[in-house]
Design a protein around this motif. Sequence first.
Motif, PDB file in Angstrom:
ATOM      1  N   VAL A 116       0.842  -1.201   0.000  1.00  0.00           N
ATOM      2  CA  VAL A 116       0.000   0.000   0.000  1.00  0.00           C
ATOM      3  C   VAL A 116       0.877   1.251   0.000  1.00  0.00           C
ATOM      4  CG1 VAL A 116      -1.677   1.337   1.340  1.00  0.00           C
ATOM      5  CG2 VAL A 116      -1.978  -1.131   1.065  1.00  0.00           C
ATOM      6  N   VAL A 117       1.901   1.265   0.853  1.00  0.00           N
ATOM      7  CA  VAL A 117       2.872   2.368   0.858  1.00  0.00           C
ATOM      8  C   VAL A 117       4.261   1.738   0.741  1.00  0.00           C
ATOM      9  CG1 VAL A 117       3.770   4.400   2.042  1.00  0.00           C
ATOM     10  CG2 VAL A 117       1.374   3.738   2.359  1.00  0.00           C
ATOM     11  N   PRO A 118       4.768   1.572  -0.492  1.00  0.00           N
ATOM     12  CA  PRO A 118       6.050   0.880  -0.688  1.00  0.00           C
ATOM     13  C   PRO A 118       7.240   1.784  -0.375  1.00  0.00           C
ATOM     14  CG  PRO A 118       5.120   1.540  -2.788  1.00  0.00           C
ATOM     15  CD  PRO A 118       4.092   1.886  -1.758  1.00  0.00           C
ATOM     16  N   SER A 120       8.881   2.726   3.752  1.00  0.00           N
ATOM     17  CA  SER A 120       7.586   2.084   3.522  1.00  0.00           C
ATOM     18  C   SER A 120       6.688   2.305   4.733  1.00  0.00           C
ATOM     19  CB  SER A 120       7.785   0.592   3.297  1.00  0.00           C
ATOM     20  OG  SER A 120       8.207  -0.027   4.510  1.00  0.00           O
ATOM     21  N   ALA A 121       5.469   1.786   4.647  1.00  0.00           N
ATOM     22  CA  ALA A 121       4.529   1.913   5.758  1.00  0.00           C
ATOM     23  C   ALA A 121       5.066   1.261   7.025  1.00  0.00           C
ATOM     24  CB  ALA A 121       3.180   1.322   5.372  1.00  0.00           C
ATOM     25  N   SER A 122       5.538   0.023   6.913  1.00  0.00           N
ATOM     26  CA  SER A 122       6.008  -0.671   8.115  1.00  0.00           C
ATOM     27  C   SER A 122       7.250  -0.004   8.679  1.00  0.00           C
ATOM     28  CB  SER A 122       6.282  -2.144   7.807  1.00  0.00           C
ATOM     29  OG  SER A 122       7.394  -2.294   6.952  1.00  0.00           O
ATOM     30  N   TYR A 134       0.423   6.874   7.723  1.00  0.00           N
ATOM     31  CA  TYR A 134       1.739   7.175   7.160  1.00  0.00           C
ATOM     32  C   TYR A 134       1.991   8.684   7.130  1.00  0.00           C
ATOM     33  CZ  TYR A 134       5.672   6.981   3.849  1.00  0.00           C
ATOM     34  OH  TYR A 134       6.897   7.102   3.246  1.00  0.00           O
ATOM     35  N   TYR A 135       0.955   9.449   6.783  1.00  0.00           N
ATOM     36  CA  TYR A 135       1.119  10.894   6.673  1.00  0.00           C
ATOM     37  C   TYR A 135       0.688  11.666   7.913  1.00  0.00           C
ATOM     38  CZ  TYR A 135       1.943  10.118   1.726  1.00  0.00           C
ATOM     39  OH  TYR A 135       2.478   9.705   0.534  1.00  0.00           O
ATOM     40  N   LYS A 185       2.123   7.519  -3.758  1.00  0.00           N
ATOM     41  CA  LYS A 185       3.261   8.216  -3.182  1.00  0.00           C
ATOM     42  C   LYS A 185       3.769   9.300  -4.141  1.00  0.00           C
ATOM     43  CE  LYS A 185       6.767   6.567   0.047  1.00  0.00           C
ATOM     44  NZ  LYS A 185       7.708   5.474   0.359  1.00  0.00           N
ATOM     45  N   ASP A 186       3.861   8.951  -5.423  1.00  0.00           N
ATOM     46  CA  ASP A 186       4.284   9.936  -6.418  1.00  0.00           C
ATOM     47  C   ASP A 186       3.270  11.065  -6.539  1.00  0.00           C
ATOM     48  OD1 ASP A 186       6.539   8.447  -6.925  1.00  0.00           O
ATOM     49  OD2 ASP A 186       5.735   7.475  -8.728  1.00  0.00           O
TER      50      ASP A 186
END
Length: 702
Positions: free
Chosen positions: A17-19, A25-27, A101-102, A543-544
Amino acid sequence: MTSPSTADLLTTVVDAVVPADDYPSASESGVLDFLQRLREHERPEWGRRINAVVASVDAASWRIAGNGFIGLDQQRQQEVLDGLADDAEFGWFAQLINLAYYGDNARSATPPRSWEMIDWRPGPPGGWPTKLPPVPFHTDGLIGPEQLQSRYDAVVIGSGAGGGAAAQVLAESGRTVLIIEAGDGPETSKLDHDHLRNPRINTGLTPWSGPLGAGHPRTLELGGDRVAVGQSDPRWGNNAFTVGGGTRVYGAQAWRFAPKDFRMASEYGVPDGSALADWPIGYDDLEPYYSEAEWRFGVSGLGSGDPWSGTRTRDYPMPPVSGIGNPAALAAGAQRLGWGTLPVPLLVNSSEHRGRSACLHCAQCVGFACPVEAKGGSHNTAIPAALATGRGFLITNATAERVITDNTGTVTGVALVGDDRSGQWRRQVTAGEVIIAAGATETARLLLLSAHDHEPNGIGNNTDQVGRHLQAHLYAGALGVFEDEIFTLEGPGVSIATCDFRHGNADLVGGGMLANEFVPTPSSTFDYLVSAGVFPPYGPRAKDGMRQWTRRMTRVVGPIQEVTSAESRVRLDPDVRDRYGNPVAALSGALHPSDLRARDFMTERAAEWLTAAGASQVFAAPPGGGGPNGPSTGQHQAGTCRMGTDPKSSVTDPDGRVWGHDNLWVADGSLNVTNGGVNPVLTIFAGALRVADRIAGGVLNG
């Protein structure tokens, strides 16, 4: 082949999901810890939901790619996620991961790396001052249940715009005043930074502005079914439960209603199925109190530019907050269209005012408390002034559970219930005057809870008017992305508006105002862009997209004037109780078709404006604020205790006094017959000043 562990699969899915790329990344950013905290504390029921989504991703992987998700390369993983793009549960999960993440900045002094990635900073351009002001309460006026007196000249229920304004006038007139607040008054540091527990983003987490904890349900009638909703659900109709109410964390747009807003039925007729009506007072009756509110609480603005505005007897005390954000592009676009514009009036200091700092233009304004108290609310103006008289007293974490009457039906006081370290407590206080300003939902609920032998359906409700005509604001809006970086990410952000469409729109009842949106947080930016369809909520494209568009996007949004109906209402639920054992508010009703037409019309104007301003792509993106399957509620709630000239169709007289009672008053948005096509807080301030002035004998404008 050994099956992957649940933990390994979860890690792989969140990192798809968030690489990772040049940024974590997310993790790697702690999102797994965030999910674990949710499972253990705030939303334990989400654990099973998250597991189900992760399992569905792995099942889809076998179906689409012939292999488990962990065994796929990034490209194939993205193909699997693309296959789930229309799955609502996967969409919820992907959005949650990105919001964390954000926005999961609440538990670390170090800003998330994601903020660096999109060049976003929370503080003002020049940094924060070394010493920030404390919450401006006079501690001598803060009391606990053991310090309650047996009698006060006036009891004010609620400390938001209406309650604060009324309490200040009454205390300064020489009366002893008890202010009852159901929430508490947390330090600013509790309310000035958490992006995910903010009342202006729907994460499913309870905002710090409250109400906090269990025991605050409401019920909602949907298609004949009743569902219980908590305060983290947007359908709950949240308004802050804290000292200052919504003014502690609001956006602070300080519009006056226009003269036509007070006579909507006369101007437009009454649409079938609506309850549109005229106010019993007009703009000229409220104008002196608008001026008083603007100076007393501090409004920065320009007194011209709205073609529908009424005359003014006094200019604003401060010039507009400087035109940060993107007003130049929008001003040029409006000029191309032949539209008029004006700076947005704000209860935000553009210069030092009454001892409070000027705005420093941080990027965390709407939904947050202001660290330098530049944003004026009742918590840093009216409440401190009332307490400073020595006659004002504030009790927090206390709820008025009923208005007390004697055996003749005369109002004599208020029954309170609350919680402190020793447990639950109850007290009764008598009062010469009782003023209710708890917000449209809770004000109506309190009147209904206060039934007695002479008014068995609730105080002021012998003609079944209490709780009817519930309304707030449905919003219109659009989002535009630009080729150039036009958005400075300095707050407040909202700086330019057009009021051309408040009235005069063919085939519409009223209309609304449009303005550029407040500066968004990174998590809000993600939410806006994904909701508009600019990019999907997962993978490298998301992300981009955040890198590309955070400084190249803006929203133009605004409220529309609702026509409401008698069936949009607040009642008492017959079965569900709050933590004190009292019936909770039951909400029912729906938006009128006229409201939906106005929203669509104003959304088209928002898109037209962005296109004229040079946006390369424009997306219709109404922010919501109500829907056809439920009543309109939220921080702009109003109308449940309409003022009027006839007790058969209203709850109070034109002065805000409840029919049949000499000493019971309403002083909040509940009085509003209509709610304007602009933010209503200045009208609530002004209306409360007028009600208090009537009680005090004309000390302001008598």
